[in-house]
Design a protein around this motif. Structure first.
Motif, PDB file in Angstrom:
ATOM      1  N   LEU A 142     -39.423  -9.274 -41.642  1.00 45.78           N
ATOM      2  CA  LEU A 142     -40.490  -9.184 -42.633  1.00 45.78           C
ATOM      3  C   LEU A 142     -39.919  -9.285 -44.052  1.00 45.78           C
ATOM      4  O   LEU A 142     -40.504  -9.933 -44.929  1.00 45.78           O
ATOM      5  N   SER A 143     -38.772  -8.649 -44.272  1.00 40.67           N
ATOM      6  CA  SER A 143     -38.123  -8.733 -45.583  1.00 40.67           C
ATOM      7  C   SER A 143     -37.652 -10.152 -45.863  1.00 40.67           C
ATOM      8  O   SER A 143     -37.765 -10.657 -46.981  1.00 40.67           O
ATOM      9  N   VAL A 144     -37.116 -10.804 -44.830  1.00 44.16           N
ATOM     10  CA  VAL A 144     -36.653 -12.182 -44.966  1.00 44.16           C
ATOM     11  C   VAL A 144     -37.824 -13.092 -45.341  1.00 44.16           C
ATOM     12  O   VAL A 144     -37.690 -13.980 -46.201  1.00 44.16           O
ATOM     13  N   GLU A 145     -38.971 -12.869 -44.733  1.00 40.41           N
ATOM     14  CA  GLU A 145     -40.143 -13.701 -45.030  1.00 40.41           C
ATOM     15  C   GLU A 145     -40.605 -13.508 -46.472  1.00 40.41           C
ATOM     16  O   GLU A 145     -41.071 -14.453 -47.120  1.00 40.41           O
ATOM     17  N   LYS A 146     -40.457 -12.281 -46.982  1.00 41.19           N
ATOM     18  CA  LYS A 146     -40.811 -12.028 -48.379  1.00 41.19           C
ATOM     19  C   LYS A 146     -39.861 -12.780 -49.311  1.00 41.19           C
ATOM     20  O   LYS A 146     -40.278 -13.373 -50.305  1.00 41.19           O
ATOM     21  N   VAL A 147     -38.561 -12.742 -48.990  1.00 38.00           N
ATOM     22  CA  VAL A 147     -37.572 -13.476 -49.782  1.00 38.00           C
ATOM     23  C   VAL A 147     -37.875 -14.973 -49.730  1.00 38.00           C
ATOM     24  O   VAL A 147     -37.810 -15.671 -50.748  1.00 38.00           O
ATOM     25  N   GLN A 148     -38.216 -15.437 -48.541  1.00 37.21           N
ATOM     26  CA  GLN A 148     -38.527 -16.858 -48.350  1.00 37.21           C
ATOM     27  C   GLN A 148     -39.710 -17.270 -49.231  1.00 37.21           C
ATOM     28  O   GLN A 148     -39.689 -18.331 -49.864  1.00 37.21           O
ATOM     29  N   THR A 149     -40.724 -16.425 -49.301  1.00 42.36           N
ATOM     30  CA  THR A 149     -41.897 -16.702 -50.136  1.00 42.36           C
ATOM     31  C   THR A 149     -41.518 -16.730 -51.610  1.00 42.36           C
ATOM     32  O   THR A 149     -41.974 -17.590 -52.369  1.00 42.36           O
ATOM     33  N   GLU A 150     -40.674 -15.778 -52.029  1.00 44.30           N
ATOM     34  CA  GLU A 150     -40.262 -15.721 -53.432  1.00 44.30           C
ATOM     35  C   GLU A 150     -39.452 -16.961 -53.821  1.00 44.30           C
ATOM     36  O   GLU A 150     -39.573 -17.472 -54.934  1.00 44.30           O
ATOM     37  N   LEU A 151     -38.628 -17.440 -52.905  1.00 44.72           N
ATOM     38  CA  LEU A 151     -37.792 -18.613 -53.209  1.00 44.72           C
ATOM     39  C   LEU A 151     -38.630 -19.871 -53.422  1.00 44.72           C
ATOM     40  O   LEU A 151     -38.177 -20.811 -54.076  1.00 44.72           O
ATOM     41  N   LEU A 152     -39.837 -19.867 -52.892  1.00 45.74           N
ATOM     42  CA  LEU A 152     -40.730 -21.002 -53.126  1.00 45.74           C
ATOM     43  C   LEU A 152     -41.015 -21.148 -54.619  1.00 45.74           C
ATOM     44  O   LEU A 152     -41.218 -22.254 -55.119  1.00 45.74           O
ATOM     45  N   GLN A 153     -41.027 -20.005 -55.332  1.00 44.45           N
ATOM     46  CA  GLN A 153     -41.300 -20.030 -56.768  1.00 44.45           C
ATOM     47  C   GLN A 153     -40.172 -20.700 -57.547  1.00 44.45           C
ATOM     48  O   GLN A 153     -40.345 -21.073 -58.709  1.00 44.45           O
ATOM     49  N   TYR A 154     -39.003 -20.822 -56.923  1.00 42.98           N
ATOM     50  CA  TYR A 154     -37.852 -21.439 -57.593  1.00 42.98           C
ATOM     51  C   TYR A 154     -37.672 -22.906 -57.197  1.00 42.98           C
ATOM     52  O   TYR A 154     -36.633 -23.498 -57.446  1.00 42.98           O
ATOM     53  N   GLY A 155     -38.696 -23.461 -56.561  1.00 38.16           N
ATOM     54  CA  GLY A 155     -38.672 -24.883 -56.254  1.00 38.16           C
ATOM     55  C   GLY A 155     -38.136 -25.255 -54.887  1.00 38.16           C
ATOM     56  O   GLY A 155     -37.981 -26.442 -54.585  1.00 38.16           O
ATOM     57  N   LEU A 156     -37.839 -24.276 -54.049  1.00 35.66           N
ATOM     58  CA  LEU A 156     -37.367 -24.580 -52.692  1.00 35.66           C
ATOM     59  C   LEU A 156     -38.561 -24.740 -51.759  1.00 35.66           C
ATOM     60  O   LEU A 156     -39.567 -24.052 -51.902  1.00 35.66           O
ATOM     61  N   THR A 157     -38.444 -25.633 -50.807  1.00 38.02           N
ATOM     62  CA  THR A 157     -39.475 -25.748 -49.786  1.00 38.02           C
ATOM     63  C   THR A 157     -39.282 -24.608 -48.790  1.00 38.02           C
ATOM     64  O   THR A 157     -38.259 -23.912 -48.806  1.00 38.02           O
ATOM     65  N   SER A 158     -40.250 -24.436 -47.916  1.00 38.63           N
ATOM     66  CA  SER A 158     -40.172 -23.364 -46.926  1.00 38.63           C
ATOM     67  C   SER A 158     -38.915 -23.485 -46.058  1.00 38.63           C
ATOM     68  O   SER A 158     -38.196 -22.513 -45.833  1.00 38.63           O
ATOM     69  N   ASN A 159     -38.635 -24.707 -45.575  1.00 36.61           N
ATOM     70  CA  ASN A 159     -37.468 -24.893 -44.710  1.00 36.61           C
ATOM     71  C   ASN A 159     -36.149 -24.852 -45.491  1.00 36.61           C
ATOM     72  O   ASN A 159     -35.120 -24.432 -44.962  1.00 36.61           O
ATOM     73  N   GLN A 160     -36.166 -25.285 -46.760  1.00 35.45           N
ATOM     74  CA  GLN A 160     -34.956 -25.175 -47.582  1.00 35.45           C
ATOM     75  C   GLN A 160     -34.589 -23.714 -47.788  1.00 35.45           C
ATOM     76  O   GLN A 160     -33.420 -23.328 -47.675  1.00 35.45           O
ATOM     77  N   SER A 161     -35.577 -22.890 -48.083  1.00 36.04           N
ATOM     78  CA  SER A 161     -35.312 -21.465 -48.272  1.00 36.04           C
ATOM     79  C   SER A 161     -34.865 -20.817 -46.964  1.00 36.04           C
ATOM     80  O   SER A 161     -34.012 -19.934 -46.954  1.00 36.04           O
ATOM     81  N   LYS A 162     -35.413 -21.290 -45.859  1.00 34.41           N
ATOM     82  CA  LYS A 162     -35.034 -20.769 -44.540  1.00 34.41           C
ATOM     83  C   LYS A 162     -33.560 -21.044 -44.248  1.00 34.41           C
ATOM     84  O   LYS A 162     -32.818 -20.156 -43.806  1.00 34.41           O
ATOM     85  N   VAL A 163     -33.125 -22.269 -44.537  1.00 30.07           N
ATOM     86  CA  VAL A 163     -31.723 -22.637 -44.319  1.00 30.07           C
ATOM     87  C   VAL A 163     -30.818 -21.851 -45.258  1.00 30.07           C
ATOM     88  O   VAL A 163     -29.760 -21.352 -44.854  1.00 30.07           O
ATOM     89  N   PHE A 164     -31.229 -21.715 -46.521  1.00 28.87           N
ATOM     90  CA  PHE A 164     -30.427 -20.973 -47.498  1.00 28.87           C
ATOM     91  C   PHE A 164     -30.254 -19.518 -47.056  1.00 28.87           C
ATOM     92  O   PHE A 164     -29.148 -18.966 -47.098  1.00 28.87           O
ATOM     93  N   ILE A 165     -31.338 -18.889 -46.622  1.00 35.03           N
ATOM     94  CA  ILE A 165     -31.273 -17.491 -46.170  1.00 35.03           C
ATOM     95  C   ILE A 165     -30.371 -17.370 -44.952  1.00 35.03           C
ATOM     96  O   ILE A 165     -29.545 -16.450 -44.860  1.00 35.03           O
ATOM     97  N   TYR A 166     -30.515 -18.301 -44.026  1.00 31.03           N
ATOM     98  CA  TYR A 166     -29.703 -18.260 -42.803  1.00 31.03           C
ATOM     99  C   TYR A 166     -28.217 -18.339 -43.133  1.00 31.03           C
ATOM    100  O   TYR A 166     -27.407 -17.534 -42.653  1.00 31.03           O
ATOM    101  N   LEU A 167     -27.840 -19.293 -43.984  1.00 32.23           N
ATOM    102  CA  LEU A 167     -26.421 -19.430 -44.356  1.00 32.23           C
ATOM    103  C   LEU A 167     -25.951 -18.224 -45.162  1.00 32.23           C
ATOM    104  O   LEU A 167     -24.810 -17.776 -45.017  1.00 32.23           O
ATOM    105  N   GLY A 168     -26.841 -17.682 -45.992  1.00 33.57           N
ATOM    106  CA  GLY A 168     -26.466 -16.537 -46.812  1.00 33.57           C
ATOM    107  C   GLY A 168     -26.234 -15.273 -46.014  1.00 33.57           C
ATOM    108  O   GLY A 168     -25.418 -14.434 -46.385  1.00 33.57           O
TER     109      GLY A 168
END
Length: 234
Positions: free
Chosen positions: A24-50
């Protein structure tokens, strides 16, 4: 041929698992990253690698259950944004920058983009003026009321009013309206404004914090009757 190992990640967590709270926390981060110009899957990959460390493209593909071709496109896009790096070893491994550095890069990239757009304005305006108006009938409209839709239009109009209007102006709004203005940082225009203004407010004591940065003499509380009409229209 060796059978590929099925990989799982926090994105696969189910409500009955111990990892679900983190999901649930990851999904919140994923949503916030959308505001920085990342797509949903781009933010997903970034979070996974991070959170899972350096991974190869096939590992990312299997863990996030993404199509192979899309995975390579996503990794390439994140590299171009400067928030994911790749090693020169074989097989190539991808790593994500720390979140604070990634945000700094994304924000500064957006600032540079806006600066470039501002610099283009003069040339674009000249091109526009060089094109004749083909509508021979153009009646001047006496503007009395204007319908504004979307945050860009509203913010632009408020900025125009606070920067250029010489007379006092009034804004009437419900509690819901002012909450939207507050969370959209639109009220900052009034903090910096040198013009006279008054805000007619239907806000309760709970939401009075909205006007903390403004002089209270400019805020007037509406009567209960008017408040009821505003809520009916909201």
């Amino acid at each position: 041929m060796a059978k590929e190992t099925t990989q799982t990640s926090i994105f696969d967590s189910t409500p009955d698992s111990q990892m679900y709270e983190y999901k649930l926390s990851v999904e919140k981060v994923q949503t916030e990253l959308l505001q920085y110009g990342l797509t949903s899957n781009q933010s997903k990959v970034f979070i996974y690698l991070g959170k899972y460390g350096a991974k190869t493209a096939p590992e990312v593909c299997r863990a996030l259950k993404l199509p192979r071709t899309e995975t390579y496109h996503l990794l390439s896009a994140l590299q171009n944004k400067g928030i994911v790096s790749a090693t020169f070893q074989h097989p190539i491994q991808f790593t994500a920058l720390p979140l604070d550095k990634a945000i700094w890069i994304l924000v500064n990239s957006e600032k540079e983009r806006v600066k470039t757009l501002e610099q283009m304005e003069e040339g674009l305006s000249k091109l526009w003026q060089d094109i004749p108006a083909f509508d021979s009938i153009h009646d001047e409209v006496d503007e009395k009321f204007q319908m504004l839709q979307g945050s860009n239009q509203i913010h632009s109009k408020i900025t125009e009013m606070t920067d250029s209007y010489n007379d006092e102006f009034l804004i009437l709004g419900s509690e819901k309206d002012y909450l939207k203005l507050y969370h959209g940082d639109f009220l900052e225009s009034f903090v910096k404004s040198k013009q006279q203004f008054r805000l007619l407010s239907a806000c309760s004591e709970k939401t009075a914090y909205i006007f903390d940065d403004l002089e209270r003499k400019n805020i007037k509380k509406l009567s209960a009757d008017i408040e009821n009409h505003l809520y009916a229209l909201s």
